[in-house]
Enzyme design. Structure first.
Site, PDB file in Angstrom:
ATOM      1  N   HIS A 160       0.813  -1.212   0.000  1.00 21.39           N
ATOM      2  CA  HIS A 160       0.000   0.000   0.000  1.00 21.39           C
ATOM      3  C   HIS A 160       0.850   1.267   0.000  1.00 21.39           C
ATOM      4  O   HIS A 160       1.910   1.337   0.621  1.00 21.39           O
ATOM      5  CB  HIS A 160      -0.927   0.001   1.221  1.00 21.39           C
ATOM      6  N   ASP A 161       0.384   2.269  -0.717  1.00 22.25           N
ATOM      7  CA  ASP A 161       0.943   3.628  -0.695  1.00 22.25           C
ATOM      8  C   ASP A 161       2.351   3.718  -1.264  1.00 22.25           C
ATOM      9  O   ASP A 161       3.022   4.733  -1.067  1.00 22.25           O
ATOM     10  CB  ASP A 161       0.927   4.205   0.728  1.00 22.25           C
TER      11      ASP A 161
ATOM     12  N   GLY B 282       4.949  -0.945   2.958  1.00 16.81           N
ATOM     13  CA  GLY B 282       4.157   0.235   2.643  1.00 16.81           C
ATOM     14  C   GLY B 282       4.958   1.516   2.574  1.00 16.81           C
ATOM     15  O   GLY B 282       5.998   1.671   3.210  1.00 16.81           O
TER      16      GLY B 282
END
Length: 266
Positions: free
Chosen positions: A120-121, A138
């Site tokens: 994520h991200d 992340g």
């Protein structure tokens, strides 16, 4: 004209552009956009909200745009954006962002080999290569023209500078400056990515300037702030300025120096 295998399952809200090939047993979820010329081999899952650009290839058992594995996620709308002409080999996984309206972003012309994971991200640039089992936690940033060696694992919030390369099985817990070779557990800076720079057409003068900046940061005995001040007091080449600015901006710190490679000692 797109070709869609009859066993594929496609949500009514998905937007499929022209000349897209969707093979057997693929699943395209809600709020997915697939650009012109995308190719899905078989058993590929793409979930949304995700915007996939043109000419991307997804090989068998890829899982793209699934929700984050971050336990803070509360089912808010988050996003994945993928550029053009990327290749995702077998069993790659790419996750959407965690916080509402944030994005995981992947650029263009990248090659992700089997079992690559992008969490994520993350923000991944252009013209990068991830070898098998390269893994990003992340919020990692990977700049352009980076090579991630097989089984490399990168800690959350790290940055990997442009035209750097990691050795296989490296454990990256801090930022890797641009143009460097990193290797080990934990990863250490072994010198400049000489072969990569030569292949990219860097001149001897450009590499000499980068070597001087590298040695000032890693071999002079000065702390980073002192080394940066000395480097900036002189005339920096554009490439050396990129190196110095990256080190100056680090929040996690840069990886420590290690035993010099033969190339770095030249």
């Amino acid at each position: 004209m797109s070709t869609i295998h009859p066993t594929a399952i496609i949500d009514a809200s998905a937007r499929i552009d022209s000349d897209v090939h969707i093979g057997p047993y693929c699943i395209i979820g809600a709020d997915v956009e697939l650009g012109d010329g995308c190719w899905l081999q078989h058993h590929v899952t793409i979930m949304g909200p995700s915007k996939i650009g043109k000419g991307n290839k997804f090989y068998a058992y890829g899982s793209i745009g699934q929700q984050t594995q971050d336990l803070k996620y509360k089912a808010e709308p988050t996003w994945l954006e993928v550029g053009d002409n990327n290749t995702f080999r077998e069993f790659c996984s790419v996750h959407r962002a965690t916080s509402p309206n944030d994005k995981t972003i992947i650029g263009s012309h990248n090659n992700f080999l089997s079992y690559v994971h992008i969490a994520h991200d993350c923000v991944v640039g252009n013209h990068v290569i991830f070898s098998n089992n390269g893994t990003l936690a992340g919020h990692v940033v990977v700049e352009d023209h980076v090579i991630i060696g097989g089984l490399t694992a990168v800690h959350q919030f790290c940055r990997i500078g442009t035209r750097s390369i990691t050795g296989g099985c490296s454990k990256v817990t801090q930022d890797i400056p641009p143009f460097c070779t990193a290797d080990g557990n934990p990863a250490r800076a072994r010198g400049l990515n000489i072969v990569g720079l030569q292949r990219a057409g860097f001149s001897r003068d450009q590499m000499r300037a980068l070597r001087g900046a590298f040695r000032k940061i890693y071999r002079s005995g000065l702390n980073n702030a002192q080394a940066i001040d000395e480097l900036r007091a002189g005339e920096l080449s554009p490439e050396a300025a990129v190196f110095v600015d990256f080190v100056a901006a680090t929040k996690r710190g840069i990886i420590p120096g290690g035993k010099a490679s033969a190339d770095e000692e030249e």
